[in-house]
Design an enzyme around this catalytic site. Sequence first.
Site, short mmCIF file in Angstrom:
data_model
loop_
_atom_site.label_atom_id
_atom_site.label_comp_id
_atom_site.label_asym_id
_atom_site.label_seq_id
_atom_site.Cartn_x
_atom_site.Cartn_y
_atom_site.Cartn_z
N LYS A 1 0.85 -1.19 0.00
CA LYS A 1 0.00 0.00 0.00
C LYS A 1 0.89 1.24 0.00
O LYS A 1 2.04 1.19 0.44
CB LYS A 1 -0.91 -0.04 1.24
N SER B 1 -10.76 0.56 7.20
CA SER B 1 -10.05 0.82 5.96
C SER B 1 -9.72 -0.40 5.12
O SER B 1 -9.38 -0.28 3.94
CB SER B 1 -8.75 1.59 6.24
N SER C 1 -9.55 3.22 3.49
CA SER C 1 -8.52 3.85 2.70
C SER C 1 -7.77 2.90 1.77
O SER C 1 -7.07 3.34 0.85
CB SER C 1 -7.50 4.53 3.63
#
Length: 526
Positions: free
Chosen positions: A105, A209, A185
């Site tokens: 990520k 997230s 996210s």
Amino acid sequence: MSPTRREVLAQLALLALLPVPRWPSRPDDPLDGTIADYQAGRRRGDWTAVEVTARALDRCQGDGRRWRALDVLADSAHAEAIAADARHRAGRSRGPLDGVPVFAKAIHDMVGLPTTGSSAEWARLFPEPVTRDAVEVARLRAAGAIILGKTAADDFAYRGNGTSSHTGQVLNPHDPTGTRTPGGSSAGSAVAVAGGMAFAALGTDDGGSNRIPAQFTGVVGMKPTFGLVPRSGVIPTWPYLDTHGPLARTVADAALMLAAIAGADSSDPLALADAAAPTIALRDDALAGVRVGLVDAHIPREQMTANALAVWDRAVDDLRSAGATVESFAPAVTRADYQPAFAAAATARGDVAVDARSPAPTASALFTYFAGRTDNPRAAVRRGYAAYRAFYDVLPATFEECEALLERPMLDDAAGRSFARSRQHVVADLAASLRAANIAVMAYPTMPFNAPRADDSWPDVRTALGYGNWLGLPEVSVPAGYGPDGMPALNLSLVGLPGTDAHLLALAHAYERRSSRFRAPPHARR
């Protein structure tokens, strides 16, 4: 007696090594199947890691760019694939992830790449490639995985919409209009997995997230037990809530990913010393005889659409048809009262007020993060402080005001310690109520609504997402079905006590095998 962390990790490793039942048919393209199918094809000589990695990178250049799912691709992927094939030919495989394309990520450090945090300003301030891997990335490399690069996210992993100031709004691959959010996210990680750019991806979860984008894109997302996966080498968020875990298309693949990244590391002071989980394999009949509790406060039926309710009720029927006993359950603490319960426990102890987002641990985590990648961490924090603090605004207004907090040990914060003590107390109450009702696991919708437009306000519906983070509970979110608009309608979350990660994965696998609800996005270019 609860097993030690070493025993827990051995159990997770067992999940990774045990045979996984095959899906009814093998896809023509290995990227559209499971890791087990991919590795079986390599053993048969149907394809190589080099060939499949090249296909994955081609998808990244097409769908990945079109959906704005990517932060940066790594130049090292081809060489890693060559090395994986060489190990395969020599009979020296590093395990089930050897030669498997995966993603990190945007907030993870990765050797040779800048860490942008999906923030345009951070990317401008820190353009230089880093010289270390985050612990999770290093562990994936050690397992032989091919790290394709890093996925896009909300700036600093702060929100749940998939909106990056660096690369733009991540698009939902199930939505032909290009207007619906993929959630966040960990938006790019979920999209990359859903679209078959990689078999699995790293995500992070402070309040949903991982689980929000898992539902909105129709994949499996896991929030492990708090502290099971160390966070070192990752731009920090809220140290007492942040939990890292996998996103994948199947529970079995998520289990392989978790087995590779889990385990204590001394660089993370909040990594758990012990965790409890039974030794359990991924079996189709794992739900047989299991008592599953439905918590009314976590299933807002009066606020759910008719379609969401229909999908949810069918998911409950699937649990029952897989052999589970499903019944109403009223635990000692629910979404509706967990925060007052934490506060009451602190008051009863005569402790300071709890604060899950206390400034001092976040400041300490930011300093520690830079201490691992630069010789002058104080100067680095100063350089990036305004950009970071624009999101994590519990921090003091200026760097000068925050400076005294930077080198304070994270565990020295009174509000954080009080929070951790209350967590222990509240989880003990939850455990007692589960035992009293003979309930093994709770189930509820991951989110009680499907993906809204990225530009719209979300429905005013309270979810159990924060409940899981405050209590540090493991949770596996599995696709439950689609709506008439073709969008993922709902995911089923199975939630247990800390340390039951292996058990939850087994139960989620059994549900997934019974329901078989995953569907690849119809708009992917092949």
